[in-house]
Motif scaffolding. Structure first.
Motif, short mmCIF file in Angstrom:
data_model
loop_
_atom_site.label_atom_id
_atom_site.label_comp_id
_atom_site.label_asym_id
_atom_site.label_seq_id
_atom_site.Cartn_x
_atom_site.Cartn_y
_atom_site.Cartn_z
N THR A 1 -9.98 -17.81 46.08
CA THR A 1 -9.37 -17.83 47.42
C THR A 1 -8.69 -16.48 47.72
OG1 THR A 1 -8.99 -20.20 47.19
CG2 THR A 1 -7.72 -19.06 48.89
N GLY A 2 -8.90 -15.99 48.93
CA GLY A 2 -8.34 -14.67 49.30
C GLY A 2 -9.36 -13.56 49.13
N LYS A 3 -10.46 -13.87 48.45
CA LYS A 3 -11.52 -12.87 48.27
C LYS A 3 -12.74 -13.25 49.09
CE LYS A 3 -9.92 -11.26 43.77
NZ LYS A 3 -8.72 -12.11 43.65
N LEU A 4 -13.68 -12.30 49.21
CA LEU A 4 -14.86 -12.49 50.05
C LEU A 4 -16.13 -12.32 49.20
CD1 LEU A 4 -16.23 -12.68 52.89
CD2 LEU A 4 -16.03 -10.17 53.02
N ILE A 5 -16.94 -13.37 49.17
CA ILE A 5 -18.22 -13.31 48.45
C ILE A 5 -19.33 -12.92 49.44
CG2 ILE A 5 -19.99 -14.71 47.33
CD1 ILE A 5 -17.82 -16.26 45.91
N VAL A 6 -20.09 -11.90 49.07
CA VAL A 6 -21.29 -11.52 49.83
C VAL A 6 -22.45 -11.38 48.84
CG1 VAL A 6 -19.98 -10.30 51.63
CG2 VAL A 6 -20.83 -9.03 49.66
N PRO A 7 -23.69 -11.40 49.34
CA PRO A 7 -24.82 -11.23 48.41
C PRO A 7 -24.75 -9.86 47.72
CG PRO A 7 -25.57 -12.05 50.55
CD PRO A 7 -24.13 -11.65 50.72
N GLY A 8 -25.30 -9.77 46.53
CA GLY A 8 -25.36 -8.49 45.81
C GLY A 8 -26.06 -7.45 46.66
N PHE A 9 -25.56 -6.21 46.59
CA PHE A 9 -26.16 -5.14 47.38
C PHE A 9 -27.48 -4.69 46.76
CE2 PHE A 9 -21.46 -4.12 48.15
CZ PHE A 9 -21.41 -4.92 49.30
N VAL A 10 -28.38 -4.24 47.62
CA VAL A 10 -29.71 -3.79 47.20
C VAL A 10 -29.86 -2.33 47.63
CG1 VAL A 10 -32.19 -4.15 47.47
CG2 VAL A 10 -30.63 -6.13 47.49
N ASP A 11 -30.05 -1.45 46.67
CA ASP A 11 -30.21 -0.01 46.93
C ASP A 11 -31.70 0.31 46.90
OD1 ASP A 11 -30.29 2.76 46.89
OD2 ASP A 11 -28.61 2.98 45.48
N CYS A 12 -32.27 0.68 48.05
CA CYS A 12 -33.73 0.82 48.17
C CYS A 12 -34.29 2.13 47.64
CB CYS A 12 -34.16 0.67 49.62
SG CYS A 12 -34.07 -1.01 50.20
N HIS A 13 -33.44 3.07 47.26
CA HIS A 13 -33.98 4.34 46.78
C HIS A 13 -32.88 5.13 46.06
CE1 HIS A 13 -36.21 8.09 46.58
NE2 HIS A 13 -35.19 8.71 47.14
N VAL A 14 -33.06 5.34 44.75
CA VAL A 14 -32.05 6.08 43.98
C VAL A 14 -32.72 6.68 42.75
CG1 VAL A 14 -31.34 3.94 42.79
CG2 VAL A 14 -29.74 5.88 42.91
N HIS A 15 -32.21 7.85 42.31
CA HIS A 15 -32.76 8.54 41.13
C HIS A 15 -31.73 8.42 40.00
CE1 HIS A 15 -35.68 11.05 43.60
NE2 HIS A 15 -34.85 10.63 44.52
N TYR A 16 -32.06 7.65 38.96
CA TYR A 16 -31.04 7.49 37.92
C TYR A 16 -30.85 8.78 37.12
CZ TYR A 16 -33.46 6.73 33.34
OH TYR A 16 -34.12 6.86 32.15
N SER A 17 -31.92 9.59 37.06
CA SER A 17 -31.84 10.84 36.29
C SER A 17 -30.94 11.88 36.96
CB SER A 17 -33.24 11.43 36.14
OG SER A 17 -33.76 11.72 37.43
N GLN A 18 -30.56 11.62 38.20
CA GLN A 18 -29.73 12.60 38.92
C GLN A 18 -28.26 12.20 38.97
OE1 GLN A 18 -31.60 13.29 42.75
NE2 GLN A 18 -33.55 13.90 41.84
N LEU A 19 -27.91 11.20 38.16
CA LEU A 19 -26.52 10.71 38.17
C LEU A 19 -25.53 11.86 37.93
CD1 LEU A 19 -24.82 8.02 38.27
CD2 LEU A 19 -24.78 8.15 35.79
N ASP A 20 -25.88 12.73 36.99
CA ASP A 20 -24.92 13.75 36.57
C ASP A 20 -24.97 15.03 37.41
OD1 ASP A 20 -23.88 12.10 34.62
OD2 ASP A 20 -25.40 12.68 33.16
N ILE A 21 -25.84 15.07 38.42
CA ILE A 21 -25.82 16.26 39.30
C ILE A 21 -25.39 15.87 40.72
CG2 ILE A 21 -27.47 17.67 38.04
CD1 ILE A 21 -29.53 16.67 40.27
N ILE A 22 -24.88 14.65 40.87
CA ILE A 22 -24.35 14.24 42.16
C ILE A 22 -23.29 15.24 42.59
CG2 ILE A 22 -22.64 12.69 41.11
CD1 ILE A 22 -23.16 10.73 43.42
N ALA A 23 -23.27 15.56 43.88
CA ALA A 23 -22.29 16.52 44.41
C ALA A 23 -22.47 17.91 43.82
CB ALA A 23 -20.86 16.02 44.18
#
Ligand SMILES: [Zn+2]
Length: 436
Positions: A63-85
């Motif tokens: 109670t007091g919180k909001l449940i929504v469906p899990g988010f779906v990310d349609c395009h992402v490069h996991y190998s680029q995690l460490d070069i973000i920004a």
């Protein structure tokens, strides 16, 4: 086994559109989400469902919180995690200067697995439960992300990058090895647990005709795999495509020519398209991934959601990390709002949520399994906490409606507002850490 979760609950039944159709959204201020064996059993008002629950049903009171469906990310490069920004280039320079050196490290299977673990835990901490992921040219980098997703029970689509021209030698495959390695990975992973394979040419510029032909052959041989690539992100890229394929009517025409435009084809960006492209994409069942933080960061252009929707093209939201600057779908929704606002288009909170949940699931042809809380769907969901930060807590107090609260969470929220993420009804350990 039955589990019940009591909280405010919000999900989309259809696309609310630019005018926030109320019929497309269902909201329970005091709701119950009932889960059985990892799937949604029932959703409804607490005062109706609670008395009818079997006596031994455990009720988790949120109670007091909001449940929504899990988010779906349609395009992402996991190998680029460490070069973000990474500072200040347009697409083609950015690839050479940052992306390719980072991806070269993924020939090391151990490195790939350690990044895959961090990447998926970051997704989960931000409420993202499904993603369509670019790995690298190395098959071991695909094994790593699938193994890490399988361990977490996540629904995930990924694939090996195909790239045999205009790239560093150490990142180049060939038409033959790309085809053979992809085939082996499809046989190993596609359809295993909740995993799906995407045939993944980086973009038409970095593949020879022979490689695009081989990719198209795979797409025909395995019609229930996905195709995942980039399309019309940057004007210089579009000009180079026209020079490389002088016979083509357009960039999209190149993919269509090589049998890569079909149901389950997902194209990141889609910024420089014309009406004929959009009509063709809708006709063939392809989908567009809208990557607002990346498009702004790399100065690529503004995604025209209205024209895509009017043409009947399916669209899902995406982070495109590392060209994108945040792994948070909340942040991505807020940047989508700004991109559309600059073009005189509106994005109400309910439609932003749609683009990150049911709309994204539909773009990935997964809307029969995930995206909202229809009974029978897989119970992937996020528990959002309006009190997660000082600012959201203050703003939530004056929100007069769920649309207003959701809009404020989209603009002010981040991982502090993700209290927990559940995969098939199970609390993700990534979100259960005390030291967050
Ligand atoms: Zn990308």
């Amino acid at each position: 086994m039955q589990q019940a979760f009591r909280a405010s609950i919000l999900h989309c039944l259809a696309d609310p559109g630019p005018h926030a159709s109320e019929a497309a959204v269902e909201y329970f201020q005091d709701g119950i989400l009932l889960i059985e064996d990892g799937a949604v059993a029932q959703l409804g008002a607490a005062d109706e469902l609670l008395p009818a629950l079997p006596e031994n049903t455990a009720v988790e009171d949120l109670t007091g919180k909001l449940i929504v469906p899990g988010f779906v990310d349609c395009h992402v490069h996991y190998s680029q995690l460490d070069i973000i920004a990474s500072y200040g280039e347009q697409l083609l320079d950015w690839l050479n200067r940052y992306a390719y050196p980072a991806e070269a490290q993924f020939s090391d299977a151990q490195h790939a697995r350690s990044v895959a673990d961090v990447f998926l835990d970051e997704l989960l901490r931000n409420g993202t439960t499904t993603a369509m992921v670019f790995a690298t040219v190395f098959p071991q980098s695909v094994d790593a992300i699938f193994a890490a997703a399988e361990e977490r029970g996540m629904r995930l689509i990924a694939g090996k990058v195909l790239m045999d021209r205009l790239c560093p030698d150490e990142l180049s495959d060939s038409a033959e090895t790309g085809y053979a390695d992809s085939k082996t990975l499809i046989e190993r992973w596609h359809g295993k647990d909740r995993l799906g394979y995407a045939i993944t040419p980086r973009f038409a510029l970095t593949s020879t005709d022979e490689q695009l032909e081989a990719a198209g052959r795979l797409a025909s041989e395995y019609p229930d795999t996905w195709v995942h690539t980039h399309l019309a992100e940057n004007q210089e890229e579009v000009d180079q495509i026209a020079a490389q394929f002088p016979w083509s009517r357009s960039y999209l025409d190149v993919y269509d020519h090589f049998s890569l435009l079909r149901e389950r084809s997902v194209f990141a960006h889609c910024l420089h398209l014309d009406a004929a492209d959009r009509a063709l994409m809708a006709d063939k069942g392809g989908a567009g991934a809208f990557c607002p933080t990346s498009n702004l960061f790399l100065g690529s252009g503004l995604f025209d959601l209205q024209s895509m929707s009017d043409a009947g093209v399916k669209v899902g939201l995406a982070t495109d990390v590392g060209g994108g600057t945040s792994i948070s779908m909340l942040r991505t929704m807020s940047e989508a709002y700004k991109v559309l606002h600059l073009q005189g288009q509106s994005l109400p909170a309910s439609r932003a949520l749609y683009l990150a949940t049911l709309g994204a699931a539909s773009a990935l042809c997964l809307d029969d399994a995930i995206g909202n809380f229809e009974p029978g769907k897989e119970a992937d969901f996020v528990v959002l906490d309006p009190d997660g930060s000082t600012m959201t807590a203050r703003r939530a107090q004056s929100a007069a409606s769920i649309e207003e609260l959701m809009f404020a969470l989209i603009f002010l929220g981040d991982d502090r507002n993700v209290a927990a993420t559940y995969i098939q009804g199970q609390l993700s350990p990534a979100t259960a850490q005390a030291d967050r």
